[in-house]
Design an enzyme around this catalytic site. Sequence first.
Site, short mmCIF file in Angstrom:
data_model
loop_
_atom_site.label_atom_id
_atom_site.label_comp_id
_atom_site.label_asym_id
_atom_site.label_seq_id
_atom_site.Cartn_x
_atom_site.Cartn_y
_atom_site.Cartn_z
N GLY B 488 0.92 -1.33 0.07
CA GLY B 488 0.66 -0.17 0.40
C GLY B 488 0.89 1.38 -0.04
O GLY B 488 0.03 2.25 0.24
N GLN B 648 2.80 7.80 3.47
CA GLN B 648 3.25 6.90 4.30
C GLN B 648 3.93 7.83 6.14
O GLN B 648 3.15 6.67 6.55
CB GLN B 648 4.83 6.22 4.14
CG GLN B 648 4.23 5.18 3.02
CD GLN B 648 3.91 3.63 3.88
OE1 GLN B 648 2.88 3.74 3.92
NE2 GLN B 648 4.89 3.31 4.37
N GLU B 714 8.52 3.42 9.02
CA GLU B 714 8.58 3.20 10.63
C GLU B 714 8.90 4.48 11.26
O GLU B 714 8.14 4.90 12.49
CB GLU B 714 9.43 2.45 10.23
CG GLU B 714 8.27 0.92 10.14
CD GLU B 714 9.81 -0.43 9.95
OE1 GLU B 714 9.75 -0.92 11.07
OE2 GLU B 714 10.26 -0.14 9.24
#
Lengths: 269, 747
Positions: B488, B648, B714
């Site tokens: 994604g 993101q 992250e």
Amino acid sequence: MKSFSYLSAPDTVTALRTIADSENVKFLAGGTNLVDLMREGIEEPATLVDITRLPLTGIEELPDGTLRVGALVSNSRLAADPLIRTRYPVLAKAILLGASAQLRNMATVGGNLLQRTRCMYFYDEASACNKRVPGSGCDAIGGFSRGSAVLGTSEHCIAAHPSDMAVALVLLDAVVEVESVRGIRRVPVADFHRLPGDTPHIETVLAPDELITAVELPPVPVAAHSRYRKVRDRASYAFALVSVAAALAVKDGVVTDIRLALGGVATKP
Amino acid sequence: MTTRTWTGSEPGADASVPVGRAVGQPVDRRDGHAKVTGAVRFSAEHHYPNLTYAKLVHATVARGTITGIDTAAAAAVPGVVAVLTHLNAPRIKPPRKINIVRNLGPDVSGTDVDYLNTDQVFWDGQPIAVVIAETSAAANEAAPLVEVTYDLLPARVDFAVEQKNATPAKGDLTFSGVKKKGDAEAALAAAEVSVDLRYTTPGLQHNAIEPHATVAVWDGDHLTVHDTTQSIHQTSHYLAWRFGVPASHVRVRAEFLGGGFGGKFSVWPGTVIAAMAAKAVGRPVRLALSRTAVNRATGGRTASTNRIALGATRDGRLTSLIQDSITRTGSAGGLLEATSSPARHLYGAENMLTRQNLVAMDLMPNTWLRAPGEAIGSFVLESAMDELAYELSMDPIALRLRNEPATDPTGGKKFSQRMQCEAFDRGAERFGWADRDPEPRSMRDGEWLVGMGTATAFHPVLRLVADVKVRLSDDGSVLVQCGFHEMGMGAATVQAQIAADALGIAYEKVHVEYGDSVLPTGPMAGNSNQTATVATSVLAACAELTRKVSALARRTGTSGQEPAAALRAAGTPFLDASVGSDTRLGALGSQGRFLSTFLKDQRWSKAARGAQFCEVRVNADTGELRISRWLGMFDVGHIINPKTAASQLRGAVVTGIGMALSEQSLIDPRNGRTMSAGLDSYYLPVHADIPPIDVAWLDEPDKTMPLGIIGLGEVGTTGVAAAIANAVYHATGKRIRDLPITLDKLL
């Protein structure tokens, strides 16, 4: 989910006769709680009688100022109704703070009253739950009970009643009209739900073959100044940790009338 | 240095970006239209003739032996084809015992349980049977009818109790159990100012929007598996080994994942059981896990208990940094959550001691969850830094800048890039940090107490290796092939941009094939490695292809024309260039390249970095916590696609908000049962919990990385919980040292 039969009732008489005559029948309206419970194997009706064609969708004002709300009025329609919003804003607000828009579009007034607890032990087939399996015990006691009730509990059950709408209805002294093949009766909403006691699996005073047909809201002048406050662990789409329905009248700095009802903390609204 | 951003209110670039200028453009993801119109097939949506549907049956005890399993009632449900248990399931090669040190290797399995080939139960939720039926309705009706009896064994299921049995962790390939510098305890005792604190975090669960699913199809001894995996090649090898067939006979396909977050990195029971079931019934099997099954049969993040102590001089120079962490594993697997990673690399403390301790419990083995180690560690360290700042009466940013190290505090390596100070400076300016009255409980808006908080974001770089093949065809189109993963994030879009510019070709002429183990071996998707890893090989392959094309152009006299002209002139339909291949030589080459890249990277300390800023409001009466504003200012190297990168980073911030505000695994300490098994009981944040999230980046290339890419995802989660906890302290004067920060903790 266990297999079941489905029929769509064309009128109230057929619906009432079907449920009186057969075993293990349940009414289906919006299905927003019942279908979940069927998926979890908690409810296993042999037959679903779809009542969405019944003429129970009106919101009408009676001569004495009572508002009569048909049991099939959707939650979203009820919350949007201009008379409800001006005379009983607490009811509109309580509904809008519950569930999600999609759920409110499908859920009905009758179904909202009958929705069952969301206690995670009630939902879990491996946990002891006197509501699901009478006599099996209550794993919520001594377990994760953050959302459980502290009022109206017993040693057999501490499940909180989840409805926001019902809390507002209790504040407003609403009356629930129910019908069966034996006729019509009227139950004040405050008496509609039962405390768990030692029979937590029996949640309302409804007979198995009774259908909720309407909820009536009496005139309550103080309700014109009413609010609903819901406190929960996230900003939306969560049940109340604590909720309060309140109506207040103040004249010359003195409280002349007040009503309070609590949600999220009790086994019944 | 310009700060760049992508707010979401400007349009993305469509596919027709100018030649040579694709990189850096906010190109719309190329699968976006297909996704929103339902044209994309996720793993559970692949249909085969004669398909059957399966449903798992889970153990309801934490540790025990199955003494009886009665499948008669389940088998009698109309439409049920078979019910498999340890009594009748096909026997396959038993798994190896999981060795944490070997974790990143061929043992990609999340547990070492021999599913359906053992009568032992290792966690409440372990699959112990599977129903296979003609329809999913029949499978769902039958599964609850399987009756199981157990002999219970003593079970260690309460982390609060078991953590006192924790022992020092040996560490794994990338992270050692203990790191020391000087005498940190003595320095702490002697420090002019110090804090010595205990911070705790609960277990967490991924709950990606797409539940785990496998469709398994055997054809002789060839197996095709559509699986929700972030590791298609490792999964292929694992299944081949377990089922005793050559690796080339197992094809794993995962073209689209609806989120992974580390929860799909390992092989979980459903994958193995689906293949087993398909073998047993001789028909394709679709095993799509329910949300409940995902939360009981796939791993989540471990809970943690941390001692964090900081000692400093009165002017804020750190003389001691101690972090002692306890996390858990399962008795059937698990991993070391490297919670002291930020402590080892962020600040130049004179003396340091970081220690990891582990305790094995009879729970679902833990696994990677977005920013493993750093998500927890940044909460712990960055909250403690804030506490120290208050003890020193120093601005929290100034305290961090004062301890900015010149080289990596652990091992002394040079930073390939470190713009931590710039991130804080730019971030503070953009956020309006200077408007803050540092005094706690000094800002108010009606019934809402207002506070601001900041924290460092940090996520180390890990680069893996990718095999890539690039083909230029004589019609001018380019095909890039590599078995990487699309979860994604827009992975294919970004590689197409890179390849287009590398070849001097229009972006819309580049096609990318990925997500299939028949393609050249790609990296596992984890640790935010994929973009840089794949780009390294794409660039190398494109350079090789360009050399071939140029040579051909010279021979055909088409130099200076568009690349395909040379092919047409030579009558060559296509030209290929590869990095790595399927041959033994190619495999050795891949290993060689990995070693070479790994060793080169080891000379540097590399990381994605940033500064998180937030403003919170706490209701003075009820303790309700709302986040009103967010800024993440990042140093993540060069950004290939600002639109996908911003998404993101925003998503990563949301993960951090969930961690801080509402998420926690509810594992009943009486019996080890995961009660937070649904989205109604595991509280992911909702839209109303999320403020506008401003993300920006410095866009400075890391010169040791391909195209200057550092990689992200992250890093956006790290520092979030601390920024919130710090803001809550600023708003209320209450320091919360245990997540999530629920309203009862603020009353």
